[in-house]
Design an enzyme around this catalytic site. Sequence first.
Site, PDB file in Angstrom:
ATOM      1  N   TYR A 154       0.869  -1.176   0.000  1.00 45.19           N
ATOM      2  CA  TYR A 154       0.000   0.000   0.000  1.00 45.19           C
ATOM      3  C   TYR A 154       0.908   1.230   0.000  1.00 45.19           C
ATOM      4  CZ  TYR A 154      -3.355   3.525   1.593  1.00 45.19           C
ATOM      5  OH  TYR A 154      -4.121   4.651   1.697  1.00 45.19           O
ATOM      6  N   ASP A 201      -2.406  -1.547  -3.854  1.00 42.14           N
ATOM      7  CA  ASP A 201      -2.784  -0.175  -4.185  1.00 42.14           C
ATOM      8  C   ASP A 201      -1.483   0.617  -4.223  1.00 42.14           C
ATOM      9  OD1 ASP A 201      -3.658   2.397  -4.394  1.00 42.14           O
ATOM     10  OD2 ASP A 201      -4.786   2.423  -2.511  1.00 42.14           O
ATOM     11  N   HIS A 242     -12.149   1.699  -4.296  1.00 41.34           N
ATOM     12  CA  HIS A 242     -11.380   0.793  -5.147  1.00 41.34           C
ATOM     13  C   HIS A 242     -12.195  -0.475  -5.391  1.00 41.34           C
ATOM     14  CE1 HIS A 242      -7.314   2.741  -4.495  1.00 41.34           C
ATOM     15  NE2 HIS A 242      -7.996   3.233  -3.461  1.00 41.34           N
TER      16      HIS A 242
END
Length: 268
Positions: free
Chosen positions: A111, A155, A259
């Site tokens: 992330y 992500d 998302h």
Amino acid sequence: MPNLRLLTWNINSVRLRLPLLAEVVRELAPDVVCLQETKCPDEFFPHEAIAALGFPYRTARGMKGYNGTAILSKLPFAERAADPNWCERGDCRHVGVDLDVPGGLELHDFYVPAGGDIPDRDLNPKFAHKLDFLAEVTAWTAARGPAKRAVLVGDLNIAPLEDDVWSHRQLLKIVSHTPVEVAALNAWAAAGEWHDAIRHFVPPPEKLYTWWSYRAKDWLAADRGRRLDHIWCSQDLAGKLARHHIHKAARGWTQASDHVPVLLELAL
């Protein structure tokens, strides 16, 4: 073994969206789920509920209120406990495991810092942190050499290609698509000789998004998306890519994350 189904999703709170995780598992039947933004301290991670979804093997690195990564698996794995503490912050932005599959598979779940709103290192400490994080993971990757039998997901908070955003021209000065960020992400990918597994199936100029802002009154009608969620594989796995799926429908669910889940199938 049958195809390995890997899924990555910025869930934006694992406890809040447990019912949606159950729906994703029901609809997509992943073998391994990599989550980001779990927003959950380790002692409160919902292990029992996730075990009930069919994932006996789990690892989570979380903190209260923000960040957090987790890997949920139907297959045994060994956690990579020696991987770095990025920028010495201990902010739960990465977890890695070695999956127990024929030939082995190294799996990393990242992330990357979002970077705030101002794309200027000097004016915005969050943007500086993002660039520092990317520089550090790139140096680590380069020191390790080309990736082998490996997959990196997460992500990554950057849409690198012109066709990864709804308007390249209008987003050039917007954090997530600025030239300095794109260059940094490309350097990271090049350092490990990573192969873009999703663009393998959907080459440019086709548009491809995984994120739609909460700020849009009608996200579906506007369709102003960005591809912030990625799956990379090592070159030795490029020939084993079997299928991908972007679960766009999930963006329209009640209490949806901004998302959507991204699935990759590997014919190992």
